[in-house]
Design a protein around this motif. Sequence first.
Motif, PDB file in Angstrom:
ATOM      1  N   HIS A  99      -1.684   0.759   9.492  1.00  0.00           N
ATOM      2  CA  HIS A  99      -1.002   1.120   8.236  1.00  0.00           C
ATOM      3  C   HIS A  99      -0.757  -0.123   7.380  1.00  0.00           C
ATOM      4  CE1 HIS A  99       1.934   2.391   5.334  1.00  0.00           C
ATOM      5  NE2 HIS A  99       2.944   1.793   5.939  1.00  0.00           N
ATOM      6  N   CYS A 145       0.948  -1.338   3.521  1.00  0.00           N
ATOM      7  CA  CYS A 145       1.772  -0.954   2.386  1.00  0.00           C
ATOM      8  C   CYS A 145       2.405  -2.212   1.808  1.00  0.00           C
ATOM      9  CB  CYS A 145       2.856   0.027   2.831  1.00  0.00           C
ATOM     10  SG  CYS A 145       4.100  -0.744   3.889  1.00  0.00           S
ATOM     11  N   ASP A 161       2.862   7.079   1.465  1.00  0.00           N
ATOM     12  CA  ASP A 161       2.592   5.655   1.237  1.00  0.00           C
ATOM     13  C   ASP A 161       3.211   4.777   2.314  1.00  0.00           C
ATOM     14  OD1 ASP A 161       1.029   5.924  -0.961  1.00  0.00           O
ATOM     15  OD2 ASP A 161       2.357   4.854  -2.345  1.00  0.00           O
ATOM     16  N   CYS A 162       4.297   5.248   2.909  1.00  0.00           N
ATOM     17  CA  CYS A 162       5.008   4.458   3.915  1.00  0.00           C
ATOM     18  C   CYS A 162       5.922   5.415   4.674  1.00  0.00           C
ATOM     19  CB  CYS A 162       5.841   3.375   3.221  1.00  0.00           C
ATOM     20  SG  CYS A 162       6.517   2.132   4.356  1.00  0.00           S
ATOM     21  N   GLY A 163       6.601   4.917   5.667  1.00  0.00           N
ATOM     22  CA  GLY A 163       7.671   5.685   6.270  1.00  0.00           C
ATOM     23  C   GLY A 163       8.779   5.844   5.232  1.00  0.00           C
TER      24      GLY A 163
HETATM   25 ZN    ZN Z   1       4.785   1.005   5.229  1.00  0.00          ZN
END
Ligand code: ZN
Length: 363
Positions: free
Chosen positions: A227, A229, A325-327
Amino acid sequence: MAKSASIGIPTEPIGSIPRPLALIQRVARGGSEDANEDPDLAPLFEDAVRDTIERFEATGSPVVTDGEQRKYLGFASYCVYGLPNTAPDGFTIPFANGHTRRLARLTYGPFRYRRYADRYLEVAMRYAHVPVKQAVISPSALSLMYPAETIPDYSREQFIEDLLREHETEIRSCLKKGAYKVQVDFTEGRLAVKIDPSGHLLNSFIDLINLALARFSPEERRRIGVHTCPGNDHESTHSADVDYAELLPSLLELRAGNFYIALAGEPERRRVLQIIRKHLRPDQRIFVGVTAPTNPRIETAEEVCDRVLEASEYIPIEQLGTTDDCGFSPFFDNTSLSRDTAFAKIQARVLGTKLAEKRIGGH
Ligand SMILES: [Zn+2]
């Protein structure tokens, strides 16, 4: 000619969901060195995981996580929190809005994890009715724990060897216990370009992660993802100003089967997609971010659908997926986004991806 069979676009979350306020407050009052192991807190953590998975499944998400409810301190520190051979004054992550987060610093060797993420997976799988994904921290983020000056009787090389073994152990345990995917959180990739514009730091991170990935078989790597970001904490980022063109060509050199790339919050999505198209390899699947956790506004399914259609112009449909896009709360104590908003965004991702499947499949 017969209509083509309906296409499937996989959709997966990144990981974290804001923790219930009562849990955050109770942990803040704490007293325990390791909140996860405090018997008084155990039922609160258990409730948070159960509720998170229930609500996750209610969104229709075909893959869920435990919302990282138990990852104390957050996505990067859960495995080392409470180690006796660390000090709190390690690497500082500066965010654009002025606040900072710090990693721990290793004070003496040897380096061992205090806990592995498969313990979270195990609990989540007890509650879940659909596949569960598990995120783990990258070896590159943890490599920042080794101080600039050498630790006596414990060289950087020894540390890296221990670190890679611990990381491999963690991924293997998660795969063995049945994680649908194991995602390596590599938020410091883009940050590395900001810290060192020469690209040297980024390349050293890529090499380190590839050393770890080389320990896995091609089949195992199909269940492993990375991941990237620009960071996400208190509605702010740490490296959104770094051009993706400086990161993505190196990122796609990683020998992982899946990539979870923040895209919804990018000002020039088509340009990013062009870069991905240019460097994409046939054995890689790209999950593009279609919802932005740094923005409290809830996306509509139509909006998500448009983003998927846009991405499908650049990425072959059999290599495309969607993600957030992210947690929604990578750090344990972050309350800037509500649980309701996080799940509403996830539902938009799920519905919008389905809508795109129908449009692309011509149904
Ligand atoms: Zn992230």
